[in-house]
Design an enzyme around this catalytic site. Structure first.
Site, PDB file in Angstrom:
ATOM      1  N   HIS A   1       0.601  -1.524  -0.515  1.00 30.36           N
ATOM      2  CA  HIS A   1      -0.021   0.075   0.052  1.00 30.36           C
ATOM      3  C   HIS A   1       0.801   1.443   0.268  1.00 30.36           C
ATOM      4  O   HIS A   1       0.090   2.245   0.241  1.00 30.36           O
ATOM      5  CB  HIS A   1      -0.979   0.370   0.916  1.00 30.36           C
ATOM      6  CG  HIS A   1      -2.319  -1.449   1.244  1.00 30.36           C
ATOM      7  ND1 HIS A   1      -3.416  -0.441   1.091  1.00 30.36           N
ATOM      8  CD2 HIS A   1      -2.433  -2.114   0.522  1.00 30.36           C
ATOM      9  CE1 HIS A   1      -3.826  -1.649   0.824  1.00 30.36           C
ATOM     10  NE2 HIS A   1      -3.507  -2.519   0.395  1.00 30.36           N
TER      11      HIS A   1
ATOM     12  N   HIS B   1      -2.307 -12.083  -1.850  1.00 30.73           N
ATOM     13  CA  HIS B   1      -3.270 -13.093  -0.953  1.00 30.73           C
ATOM     14  C   HIS B   1      -3.285 -14.341  -0.992  1.00 30.73           C
ATOM     15  O   HIS B   1      -3.493 -15.198  -0.446  1.00 30.73           O
ATOM     16  CB  HIS B   1      -4.789 -13.247  -2.104  1.00 30.73           C
ATOM     17  CG  HIS B   1      -5.233 -11.722  -1.956  1.00 30.73           C
ATOM     18  ND1 HIS B   1      -6.585 -11.289  -2.795  1.00 30.73           N
ATOM     19  CD2 HIS B   1      -4.999 -10.868  -1.308  1.00 30.73           C
ATOM     20  CE1 HIS B   1      -6.043  -9.966  -2.775  1.00 30.73           C
ATOM     21  NE2 HIS B   1      -5.681  -9.548  -1.823  1.00 30.73           N
TER      22      HIS B   1
END
Length: 744
Positions: A115, A275
């Site tokens: 991020h 993920h």
């Protein structure tokens, strides 16, 4: 001004009016805040005021380390392996105030690094992890960054220990790498070199929405935006506008990742790789969450999203509102993400917080609980995860990764390195022992210097040949400007090094006047070839150097024509890139929609030309005085596209005079718009009505805007001629050397 630009300014005005109408007075009618920052501000009264202040960002006044601080030198003193060892220990050192999921902080540090870097946008080169901006608003309080504040706080003891030998910007990315390594993944490498800033970036356009998570349709998803909703890194994991549709979500995923310079394979690898680790958090309704860090109380000490649900952390954590764990080994690298994705049929369900997610139909309880080793769960996925199965293009890539785990690991390693290093700039900025040897196309490589460089005498001889070539001062200066001014301070791309102005796509840009550029470059190439053929001691000069040197010669001639004898500084060492070393699809984003320095703008420009000028100046890292002196000098020399006379307020074009300023500020001239577009203006004699000059919005703003006028008045003064030439040469040299990180 285009209708779109006019709508933009009108919207800003309405927003400001709503803000002012919402204010209240104190009972006494006096200002309740007795200090300089209180009360109504200039932008409350004049919401369309030109943001010249953006050129003052990240000045030495905001930097506590001082101008003498050399981050590259400090980084080289870093005990790199000791730092990595401390980071490895941190991964499993769970703290009571924020317990680690699965006993390992690795997944949340991967998210932190992702991020940090993932705000990068290819369109303007802004965003990304290169400045450590995740520490500041708005990023530190974006809904998509919920609880990342805890990750940085966990890192603080290590940052404190190593001090300024590693920046926050570098530490956040390195921590993500170490997290991956400790969870069994082999990364592609790491390069340091990111220097911290000390205040929020104000120049990044994140969108005009005034509410978090406002949805943008693809039709309204204008460049340079990189996220489909305000406050997200990419896309809503529940689907566009929470529609729970993997197919429509795939369209948004493809668009957003492309705007970050990622292709379909890189996109699938990043989603699948990211993920593979960790989980999302949605233990209860989001109403339990407190304010974000910027809005939190003083005693929260910079931490936000405090939850009153249960313990507020661990099993009771509320983040995105989703409650998904993707794999059987969420703290260990595996191929379980793709195995689970294709093994099960998926049914839509809701998290405890009410968010749309998916559960394996008739799936076994094989997924570990993050905090209770006795509990197991069914496999779960996000809507956007299922996009990798149900979009036909993503599905083919995903199946290949399913069947070939090594290909998946290789693709993720390369995509992760690209994600985290895209805005670091050229390889000459890379620091540290883990810099990959492989040169990658997206790094915009240039060849290494493999020959002796020219000296001052050689440079003087080359300039003499340039001036005798028949090329005009305007052509020489304009070509050098076109070459160097592609630089972008955000991702450090562009610039004169590489001489890519002779390559596709730059050679064909309208702003570069292809016919003129071709003529100039042919002449300069002949001069370069003759020198290299006849030079002694193996000396050579690159075309990139000759282009800049020719521009310098033009500036010196222009100064001479104005009565000034100057020598423009020159540092050889540029090299020439090949077309094979140039990613044309990526470089097309460097083409300017407007370049006020050349009085150029494309039709239908989305913002007023003067706003685009400030944006261009900010990308070039110019200050307001540097912007002002460059405009005045380049107008006097006249490097306008197609030789347009707009803003050439002089009867001595080609001479480096202050005429632009003196004539613009001359009150005997009255200015009026030349048409309904308000893009071009006529300056007529106030008494006779005779046409004297024409100018654009970019030209007239230096007499209209109070800040720029104040600067223009400095150079219009009778005693400013020497200062003007000196300042112009300094600003010119800065632009020519913006990409010369090897000189630092």
């Amino acid at each position: 001004m285009s209708p779109r630009a006019r709508r933009c300014t009108d919207r800003c005005a309405r927003m400001s009016e709503r803000s002012m109408n919402a204010t209240t007075e104190t009972p006494t009618g006096k200002c309740p805040v007795a200090h300089g920052t209180g009360g109504t501000q200039n932008r409350d009264w004049w919401p369309n005021q030109l943001r010249v202040d953006l050129l003052n960002l990240h000045s030495p006044k905001s930097d506590p380390l001082g101008a003498a601080f050399d981050y590259r030198a400090e980084f080289k003193k870093l005990d790199y392996e000791a730092l990595k060892n401390d980071l490895r220990k941190l991964m499993t050192d769970s703290q009571d105030w924020w317990p680690a999921d699965f006993g390992n902080y690795g997944p949340q540090f991967v998210r932190m690094a992702w991020h940090s870097a993932g705000t990068y946008r290819l369109a303007d080169g802004r965003g990304g992890g290169g400045r450590g901006q995740q520490r500041f608003a708005p990023l530190n309080s974006w809904p998509d960054n919920v609880n990342i504040d805890k990750s940085r706080r966990l890192l603080w003891p290590i940052k404190q220990k190593y001090g300024q030998k590693i920046s926050w910007a570098d530490l956040m990315i390195l921590t993500g790498n170490v997290a991956l390594e400790t969870m069994g993944f082999r990364t592609f490498g790491f390069a340091g070199g990111r220097e911290d800033t000390w205040e929020p970036d104000q120049d990044v356009f994140w969108g005009s929405e005034t509410a978090w998570l406002s949805h943008r349709t693809l039709e309204k998803f204008d460049a340079p935006l990189g996220a489909t909703e305000m406050g997200l890194i990419y896309v809503n994991p529940e689907g566009p506008d929470r529609n729970g549709d993997p197919i429509s979500a795939a369209k948004f995923i493809r668009e957003t990742f492309a705007r970050m310079a990622m292709n379909d394979e890189e996109t699938v690898a990043l989603i699948g790789g990211g993920h593979t680790f960790g989980k999302t958090h949605g233990a209860a309704a989001e109403s339990h969450k407190g304010p974000d860090p910027e809005a939190a109380a003083l005693e929260a000490q910079g931490l936000g999203w405090a939850s009153n649900y249960g313990t507020g952390h661990g099993a009771d954590t509320i983040g995105s509102g989703l409650e998904v764990t993707w794999t059987q080994t969420p703290a260990q690298w595996s191929n379980f993400f793709f195995e689970n994705l294709f093994k099960y049929e998926w049914v839509q369900t809701r998290s405890p917080a009410g968010a749309i997610q998916w559960e394996a139909k008739d799936g076994p309880d094989i997924i570990p609980d993050a905090h209770n080793p006795e509990k197991k769960h069914k496999p779960t996925m996000l809507t956007t995860d299922l996009s990798l199965r149900f979009d036909p293009i993503y599905e083919k890539i995903s199946r290949r990764f399913l069947e070939n785990p090594q290909a998946f690991a290789e693709a993720f390693a390369r995509a992760w390195f690209k994600l985290t290093h895209r805005d670091l700039g050229p390889r000459s900025r890379y620091l540290g022992p883990e810099v990959p040897r492989e040169v990658l196309l997206w790094q915009d490589p240039v060849p290494a210097v493999d020959h002796p460089l020219i000296d001052d005498a050689d440079a003087a001889a080359l300039k003499a040949k340039v001036l005798a070539s028949g090329l005009t001062v305007s052509e020489l200066v304009g070509t050098a400007w076109a070459s160097a001014s592609t630089f972008r301070g955000g991702d450090k791309r562009g610039g004169a090094n590489g001489a890519r102005i002779r390559l596709a796509p730059q050679k064909d840009w309208a702003v570069n006047q292809p016919e003129q550029i071709d003529k100039v470059l042919k002449a300069l190439t002949r001069i370069q070839g003759e020198f290299n053929l006849n030079a002694s001691d193996g000396k050579k000069v690159s075309l990139a150097d000759v282009i800049v040197l020719a521009g310098n010669a033009g500036v010196e001639e222009a100064a001479k024509a104005a009565g000034h004898d100057v020598s423009v500084p020159f540092a050889p060492g540029r090299t020439d890139a090949s077309q094979a070393e140039t990613d044309a699809d990526s470089f097309k984003w460097l083409e300017p929609a407007a370049d006020g320095f050349r009085n150029y703008q494309k039709d239908g420009l989305a913002v007023p030309a003067e706003v685009a000028l400030i944006d261009k100046a900010q990308l070039l890292t110019l200050t307001a005085p540097e912007l002002t002196v460059l405009i005045g000098g380049l107008r006097a020399i006249n490097i306008n596209v197609d030789g347009a006379k707009h803003g050439v307020f002089t009867d001595k074009p080609g001479a480096l005079t202050t005429d632009f300023f003196t004539n613009l500020l001359d009150m005997s001239t009255q200015w009026k718009a030349a048409g309904e577009s308000n893009d071009v203006y006529e300056g007529r004699d106030r008494q006779t009505g005779e046409l004297k000059w024409t100018g654009t919005r970019v030209d007239l703003v230096f007499g209209s805007n109070s800040i720029l006028r104040a600067l223009a008045e400095v150079y219009a003064a009778s005693d400013a001629k020497d200062k003007f030439v000196t300042d112009f040469v300094a600003a010119w040299t800065k632009v020519m050397n913006l990409d010369r990180f090897d000189l630092a």
